[in-house]
Design an enzyme around this catalytic site. Structure first.
Site, PDB file in Angstrom:
ATOM      1  N   LYS A   1     -14.748   7.843  -4.436  1.00 32.14           N
ATOM      2  CA  LYS A   1     -16.271   8.009  -3.811  1.00 32.14           C
ATOM      3  C   LYS A   1     -17.008   9.810  -4.453  1.00 32.14           C
ATOM      4  O   LYS A   1     -17.781   9.899  -4.570  1.00 32.14           O
ATOM      5  CB  LYS A   1     -15.881   8.782  -1.872  1.00 32.14           C
ATOM      6  CG  LYS A   1     -15.429   7.268  -1.437  1.00 32.14           C
ATOM      7  CD  LYS A   1     -14.859   6.867   0.007  1.00 32.14           C
ATOM      8  CE  LYS A   1     -14.865   6.585   0.243  1.00 32.14           C
ATOM      9  NZ  LYS A   1     -13.634   6.591   1.795  1.00 32.14           N
TER      10      LYS A   1
ATOM     11  N   THR B   1      -8.543   6.468  -2.438  1.00 24.10           N
ATOM     12  CA  THR B   1     -10.298   5.666  -2.037  1.00 24.10           C
ATOM     13  C   THR B   1     -11.039   7.014  -2.359  1.00 24.10           C
ATOM     14  O   THR B   1     -12.199   7.317  -2.404  1.00 24.10           O
ATOM     15  CB  THR B   1     -10.343   4.470  -1.679  1.00 24.10           C
ATOM     16  OG1 THR B   1     -10.206   5.158  -0.606  1.00 24.10           O
ATOM     17  CG2 THR B   1      -9.532   3.762  -2.703  1.00 24.10           C
TER      18      THR B   1
ATOM     19  N   ARG C   1      -6.619  11.665   6.185  1.00 23.78           N
ATOM     20  CA  ARG C   1      -5.435  12.171   6.738  1.00 23.78           C
ATOM     21  C   ARG C   1      -4.567  12.798   6.598  1.00 23.78           C
ATOM     22  O   ARG C   1      -4.445  13.246   5.373  1.00 23.78           O
ATOM     23  CB  ARG C   1      -4.723  10.328   6.990  1.00 23.78           C
ATOM     24  CG  ARG C   1      -5.707   9.413   7.435  1.00 23.78           C
ATOM     25  CD  ARG C   1      -4.721   7.852   8.167  1.00 23.78           C
ATOM     26  NE  ARG C   1      -4.106   7.626   6.348  1.00 23.78           N
ATOM     27  CZ  ARG C   1      -2.801   7.934   5.881  1.00 23.78           C
ATOM     28  NH1 ARG C   1      -1.822   7.753   6.872  1.00 23.78           N
ATOM     29  NH2 ARG C   1      -2.221   7.385   4.548  1.00 23.78           N
TER      30      ARG C   1
ATOM     31  N   LYS D   1       0.108  14.493   1.513  1.00 25.26           N
ATOM     32  CA  LYS D   1      -1.217  14.216   0.420  1.00 25.26           C
ATOM     33  C   LYS D   1      -1.162  16.265   0.263  1.00 25.26           C
ATOM     34  O   LYS D   1      -1.996  16.637  -0.159  1.00 25.26           O
ATOM     35  CB  LYS D   1      -1.827  14.331   1.068  1.00 25.26           C
ATOM     36  CG  LYS D   1      -2.352  12.719   2.265  1.00 25.26           C
ATOM     37  CD  LYS D   1      -3.447  12.200   3.292  1.00 25.26           C
ATOM     38  CE  LYS D   1      -3.539  10.654   3.111  1.00 25.26           C
ATOM     39  NZ  LYS D   1      -3.820  10.127   2.212  1.00 25.26           N
TER      40      LYS D   1
ATOM     41  N   HIS E   1       0.811  -1.690  -0.248  1.00 25.99           N
ATOM     42  CA  HIS E   1      -0.046   0.048  -0.099  1.00 25.99           C
ATOM     43  C   HIS E   1       0.711   1.337   0.103  1.00 25.99           C
ATOM     44  O   HIS E   1       0.306   2.515   0.733  1.00 25.99           O
ATOM     45  CB  HIS E   1      -1.314  -0.027   1.239  1.00 25.99           C
ATOM     46  CG  HIS E   1      -2.074  -0.914   1.334  1.00 25.99           C
ATOM     47  ND1 HIS E   1      -3.767   0.061   0.522  1.00 25.99           N
ATOM     48  CD2 HIS E   1      -2.330  -2.082   1.458  1.00 25.99           C
ATOM     49  CE1 HIS E   1      -4.139  -1.386   0.393  1.00 25.99           C
ATOM     50  NE2 HIS E   1      -3.310  -2.084   0.797  1.00 25.99           N
TER      51      HIS E   1
HETATM   52  C1  LIG Z   1     -12.375   6.600   1.720  1.00 22.97           C
HETATM   53  C2  LIG Z   1     -12.357   7.040   3.509  1.00 22.97           C
HETATM   54  C3  LIG Z   1     -11.003   7.223   3.789  1.00 22.97           C
HETATM   55  C4  LIG Z   1      -9.941   7.262   2.060  1.00 22.97           C
HETATM   56  O1  LIG Z   1      -9.524   8.675   2.110  1.00 22.97           O
HETATM   57  P1  LIG Z   1      -7.980   9.386   0.960  1.00 22.97           P
HETATM   58  O2  LIG Z   1      -8.414  10.272   0.794  1.00 22.97           O
HETATM   59  O3  LIG Z   1      -8.051   8.283  -0.014  1.00 22.97           O
HETATM   60  O4  LIG Z   1      -7.338   8.883   2.150  1.00 22.97           O
HETATM   61  C5  LIG Z   1      -9.834   8.035   4.985  1.00 22.97           C
HETATM   62  N1  LIG Z   1     -11.235   7.645   5.526  1.00 22.97           N
HETATM   63  C6  LIG Z   1     -12.462   7.947   5.691  1.00 22.97           C
HETATM   64  C7  LIG Z   1     -13.400   8.481   7.194  1.00 22.97           C
HETATM   65  C8  LIG Z   1     -12.781   7.630   4.529  1.00 22.97           C
HETATM   66  O5  LIG Z   1     -13.993   7.066   4.038  1.00 22.97           O
END
Ligand SMILES: *Cc1c(COP(=O)(O)O)cnc(C)c1O
Length: 817
Positions: free
Chosen positions: A666, A662, A553, A558, A361
Site C-alpha cells: 500500500k 501488505t 499489529r 515486527k 500465512h
Molecule cells: C494492510 C493492513 C494491515 C496489514 O499490515 P502489515 O503491515 O502488512 O502487517 C493490517 N491492518 C490494517 C488495518 C491494514 O489496512
C-alpha cells in the site's frame, strides 16, 4: 463485456436524490428535513444496493448455470472497511451521490463518516481476504466469501492515563447495517458433541446439541465488471431461544442459557484461548462456519436436488482455506459425502482432495494450529474418526514413498503418544490439491523449513502466490489526488483495472515538472492528514516535517521496539549534545497498532511508545523537531488517511518472520519510500522498484539462522553500541516512567537476555541507514523522483494479479463468460 458493464450509471444525480428521498421515507421513515447524516447514509446505501441488485442476481444465475467454476474463499476474518464509498465507486455512482447529497443539504463527507467501520478481522490476513473478494468480483470470477458475522469485531482500543492499551467491546451492530441482508430462509443446522454409533455397518453420528447458522449477505461489487459477488457471513442463533417454563419459575438466567451458548459462537473474533473453554469455543467457531458454508454450497449448486451427483462438486466450486482456521472443513466434507450422501471413502476422498486448497500465512511454528484430539473428539467425534482414518491412509501412502521412518513419524497428522493432537496445517497439506505461501521468500521457506518433509515428497503441490492489495480502495479512494495525477500522466484511468499500466509513469520520473506535481500531491495529503489528526485526535502535526509511519499489529517479530529504540537514541543524542538540534531532520513519527489482549510484551511496548511520545513531545529542547503520535484504534479508515500522506514507511521485521506484509505494498503504491529488511514481500518490492529506491538494512534470513545456530547474545550489542546502550539505559532508568525503574523492567530484561527477534543485533545497521535517509530527504526533488518510481513500479502488487495467479496456478478457473 460492454453491454454488461452498466457502471457509469446512466442515472442522473436528480434521480438519485429522488431515490435517496424515497429510502428516507420508506426505510427510515423520516422527511428530508428530519433526516440526520446517519439517515442519509442508510438511505443512500440502500439506494446503491438496489442499483446492484440486478447484477447480483445475474451473477448468481450465470454462476449456477455454470460455464465456469466458482471460488469459495473460507476465512475467519474479512476486514472490509467502510462500504459506501467503495460501492459507489464500483457502481459508478460517485458523482450522483455527491450531488444528490448536497442537494439534500448534507456534506457528502459527513454522510460517509456516519458509517461505522466493522472490525471483522485482526490485520493483514483479514484485509487480504477483503482485497481478494474485491478483485474476484472485478475480474468477473464468481465467488463467495464465507466467514462469520461476529457480533463484536476486534476490540476498540483506548489508551489510559499511563499510556496502556485498554480493550473495549466494539458493538458495531448497535448501528444500522444497511449492507448486510439477513436471510433467515437459507439457514443451516450445525451440530456438536454426542457420540458415534454403529448402525447397519455404518458409523452414525448422534450429536448432542445444534445451533442455527443464519447467513448475512453482503454484496461485493466488482469495479467496472458488471459482476456482484457475495460475502456470506454466518450468525449463530439458538433453535430453542428461550425456556418459557424456566422463565415463569423466575429462573431468568436459565431461561436464556441455550440462547447464550449458541450465540457465543459468533460473539467475538479469536476468543482468548489460553483456557480449555476458550479453545473449545474457537473450534466451535471454525466448525460452525465451515459446516454451514459447505452445506450452503451444495444447496446453491444443486438447487432442489435430493440426490445430487456430488462427484461434480469440484467442478462447481473450489474452496480456498485462508490459513488453518477453516481446515476442519476437510473432514466435514468427507463426512457429508459419506454419511449424508452415501459415497464410499475413496470417492469422497477424490472429491475432497480436488475441492480444497490451502494458503499458509506464517513461518512461526507456534502459529500453526494444533488441536488436542480429545477436544475434537468431544465436540466432533465423527470428525475425529475421519481424521484418524485420513492419518492412517497417509501413513500407508508415505511408506510407499519413502523408507525414512523418522520422516514418516515427523509427518503424522495425528501425533502419537498419550496426548495425541491434530496438526491442521499437515491435514490441509495432505488433503488438498495445492499449498501456497504468500510471497516468494515465504513460499521458499515453507518448502525449505516449515513443511520441508511435505515438499520433499509432494513437491508439485507447492506454489507461491504473492499477496496484493486492491488499487480501488488503497489508491483511488484513499488517494484521489494521486489517482488524478496518475490518470493525467497515463492519459487513461484504465490503470485501475490493469495496474501494470503504472509502468507508463517511469519515463515521467525524469520530467521534473511531473515530479513536482507528484510532490505537491504528497504535500496536500500531508495537510489533509494533519487536519484529520487534529479533528480526530487533537494532535498538532506540522505538514512540513517528514511523515514517517509504522502501522501494523503489535508483535515482537515486527519489531516496533527497534523503531522506538532508535527514536530514543536520537533523543539521547540531542539531549547529550552529540547531535545539534539544527542538524535534525524534523520528523513526525506515526505509530498505529493494536496488541492482542493477552500479549504482555506487546502491550508493554505500546505503553512505552506512548510514554516516549509524551516525554519527547513535551521537551522544549526538542523544539518540535521530533513529534511522535500514536493514533488510537488503528483500522482501515486510519490506514486510508495515513498511507497517502506517508513519505517513509517502516517494514523492519526480523528477516524470515513476516510472511508477506501488505502495508508495504500500500505504501509503495502511494509513493512512500520503504526502510526495510529483506523479509516477506519487501524482497519483491525492492526488486521491482529498484535497490536505489529502497532503504535496505539488517541481517538476511541466512545470517539470522547462523546467529541462532551459533548462540545469540544480545548483551554484546548493548555493550558495543553506545547509542543503543544509552537508549536502553534511559528506558531502564525511568525516563519514560516518571522515574520508576520497574515499569519497563520486563522489556529491558528481555532485550538484554533473550531478544528472540534480534532487535539489538540489527540496531546499528538500522541507525546507519538513517543518515542516508536524511541526506536524500534534504533533496526533495530526488526524494520525490524515487517515490514516484515506487508508485510506477508497484503495479505487480495489485490483488488482481494475485487472483490471476490463483486462477492459473491453484483454482484452474476463470471469469464468467
Ligand atoms: C494492510 C493492513 C494491515 C496489514 O499490515 P502489515 O503491515 O502488512 O502487517 C493490517 N491492518 C490494517 C488495518 C491494514 O489496512
Amino acid at each position: 463485456m460492454t453491454e454488461m458493464t452498466a457502471p457509469k450509471s446512466p442515472i442522473s444525480s436528480k434521480d438519485f436524490a429522488d431515490e435517496v428521498r424515497e429510502q428516507l421515507k420508506y426505510t427510515q421513515g423520516v422527511t428530508p428535513e428530519q433526516a440526520t447524516a446517519a439517515d442519509v447514509y442508510v438511505a443512500a446505501s440502500t439506494a446503491v444496493r438496489r442499483h446492484l441488485m440486478d447484477s447480483w442476481m445475474k451473477t448468481q444465475q450465470d454462476m449456477v448455470n455454470g460455464n465456469t467454476k466458482a471460488v469459495g474463499y473460507l476465512s475467519a476474518e474479512f476486514l472490509m472497511g467502510r462500504q459506501l464509498r467503495n460501492a459507489l465507486l464500483n457502481a459508478g455512482l460517485t458523482e450522483q451521490f455527491n450531488e444528490a447529497v448536497k442537494e439534500l443539504g448534507f456534506d457528502p463527507q459527513d454522510v460517509v463518516d456516519a458509517e461505522y467501520e466493522p472490525g471483522l478481522g485482526n490485520g493483514g490476513l483479514g484485509r487480504l481476504a477483503a482485497c481478494f473478494i474485491d478483485s474476484l468480483a472485478s475480474l468477473g470470477v464468481p465467488a463467495f466469501g464465507y466467514g462469520i458475522q461476529y457480533k463484536y469485531g476486534i476490540f476498540r482500543q483506548e489508551f489510559d492515563e499511563e499510556g496502556r492499551q485498554v480493550e473495549h467491546p466494539d458493538y458495531w451492530l448497535a448501528n444500522e447495517d444497511p449492507w448486510g441482508h439477513v436471510d433467515y430462509g437459507r439457514d443451516q443446522k450445525v451440530s456438536f458433541g454426542g457420540k458415534v454409533v454403529e448402525e447397519d455397518g455404518k458409523r452414525v453420528w448422534q450429536p448432542d446439541w445444534s445451533v442455527r447458522a443464519i447467513p448475512v449477505d453482503y454484496m461485493v461489487p466488482g469495479y467496472e465488471s458488471g459482476r456482484v459477488n457475495t460475502l456470506r457471513l454466518w450468525q449463530a442463533r439458538s433453535y430453542d431461544e428461550f425456556d418459557l417454563l424456566a422463565f415463569n419459575k423466575s429462573e431468568y438466567m436459565e431461561a436464556v442459557e441455550p440462547q447464550v451458548k449458541a450465540e457465543n459462537i459468533s460473539k467475538i473474533l479469536y476468543p482468548e484461548d489460553s483456557t480449555q473453554v476458550g479453545k473449545e469455543l474457537r473450534l466451535e467457531q471454525q466448525y460452525f462456519f465451515t459446516c454451514a458454508s459447505i452445506h450452503d454450497a451444495i444447496r446453491v449448486f444443486y438447487p432442489g436436488e435430493d440426490k445430487p451427483d456430488l462427484t461434480t462438486f469440484p467442478d462447481k466450486i473450489t474452496f480456498q482455506l485462508n490459513d488453518t482456521h477453516p481446515v476442519i472443513g476437510i473432514p466435514e466434507l468427507m463426512r457429508v459425502l459419506i454419511d449424508e450422501y452415501g459415497y464410499d471413502w475413496d470417492t469422497a476422498w477424490t472429491i475432497t482432495n480436488k475441492t480444497f486448497n490451502y494458503t499458509c500465512h506464517t513461518l512461526l511454528p507456534e502459529a500453526l494450529e494444533v488441536w488436542p484430539a480429545d477436544l475434537i473428539g468431544k465436540l466432533l467425534p465423527r470428525h475425529l474418526e475421519i481424521i484418524e482414518k485420513i492419518n492412517d491412509q497417509f501413513m500407508a501412502e508415505l511408506k510407499t514413498l519413502t523408507k525414512d521412518e523418522a520422516k514418516i513419524e515427523r509427518m503424522r497428522i495425528v501425533t502419537g503418544g498419550d496426548k495425541p493432537a491434530v496438526r491442521m496445517a499437515y491435514l490441509a497439506t495432505y488433503a488438498g490439491s495445492h499449498v501456497n505461501g504468500v510471497a516468494e521468500l515465504h513460499s521458499q521457506l515453507l518448502k525449505d523449513v516449515t513443511l520441508r518433509d511435505f515438499s520433499d515428497l509432494y513437491d508439485s503441490k507447492f506454489t507461491n502466490v504473492t499477496n496484493g492489495v486492491t488499487p480501488r480502495r488503497f489508491v483511488k479512494l484513499a488517494n484521489p489526488g494521486l489517482s488524478d495525477l496518475i490518470t493525467e500522466g497515463l492519459g487513461t484511468d484504465k490503470w485501475l483495472e490493469d495496474l501494470d499500466l503504472l509502468e507508463g509513469l517511469v519515463p515521467l520520473a525524469q520530467d521534473d515538472e511531473f515530479v513536482k506535481k507528484f510532490a505537491e500531491v504528497k504535500h496536500q495529503n500531508k495537510v489533509s492528514f494533519s487536519n484529520f489528526a487534529k479533528k480526530e485526535y487533537g494532535y498538532d502535526v506540522d505538514p512540513n516535517t517528514m511523515f514517517n509511519t509504522m502501522i501494523k499489529r503489535l508483535h515482537e517479530y515486527k519489531r516496533q521496539s527497534l523503531k522506538i529504540l532508535e527514536v530514543i537514541a536520537q533523543y539521547a543524542d540531542i539531549k547529550s549534545g552529540k547531535v545539534k538540534i539544527e542538524d535534525v531532520t524534523p520528523r513526525t513519527i506515526i505509530f498505529g497498532a493494536k496488541s492482542a489482549p493477552g500479549y504482555y510484551m506487546a502491550k508493554l511496548t505500546i505503553q512505552l511508545i506512548n510514554n516516549v511520545a509524551r516525554v519527547i513531545n513535551n521537551d522544549p529542547d526538542i523544539k518540535g523537531k521530533l513529534n511522535i503520535i500514536f493514533p488510537v484504534n488503528y483500522n482501515i479508515r486510519v490506514a486510508q488517511n495515513l498511507i497517502p500522506a506517508t513519505e517513509l514507511d517502516e517494514q523492519i521485521s526480523q528477516a524470515g518472520k513476516e510472511a508477506s506484509g501488505t502495508s508495504n505494498m500500500k505504501f509503495a503504491l502511494n509513493g512512500a519510500l520503504t526502510v526495510g529488511t529483506l523479509d516477506g514481500a519487501n524482497v519483491e518490492i525492492r526488486a521491482r522498484v529498484g535497490a536505489d529506491n529502497f532503504f535496505l538494512f539488517g541481517m538476511t534470513v541466512d545470517e539470522v539462522e547462523a546467529m541462532y545456530a551459533n548462540g545469540y547474545n544480545p548483551a554484546k550489542y548493548y555493550e558495543s553500541d553506545p547509542r543503543l546502550k544509552a537508549a536502553i539505559d534511559m528506558v531502564a532508568g525511568g525516563t519514560f516512567s516518571n522515574g520508576d525503574r520497574n515499569t519497563y523492567a520486563p522489556l529491558v530484561s528481555d532485550w538484554l537476555t533473550k531478544d528472540w527477534f534480534m532487535t539489538l543485533a540489527d540496531f546499528t545497521a538500522y541507525h546507519d541507514i538513517q543518515s542516508q535517509i536524511e541526506t536524500l530527504y534534504a533533496d526533495q526533488l530526488e526524494w520525490n523522483r524515487k517515490a514516484l518510481l515506487n508508485t510506477a513500479n508497484s503495479g505487480y502488487f495489485s490483488s488482481d494479479r494475485s487472483i490471476e495467479d490463483y486462477l492459473e496456478r491453484v483454482w484452474m478457473t476463470g471469469p464468467l463468460k
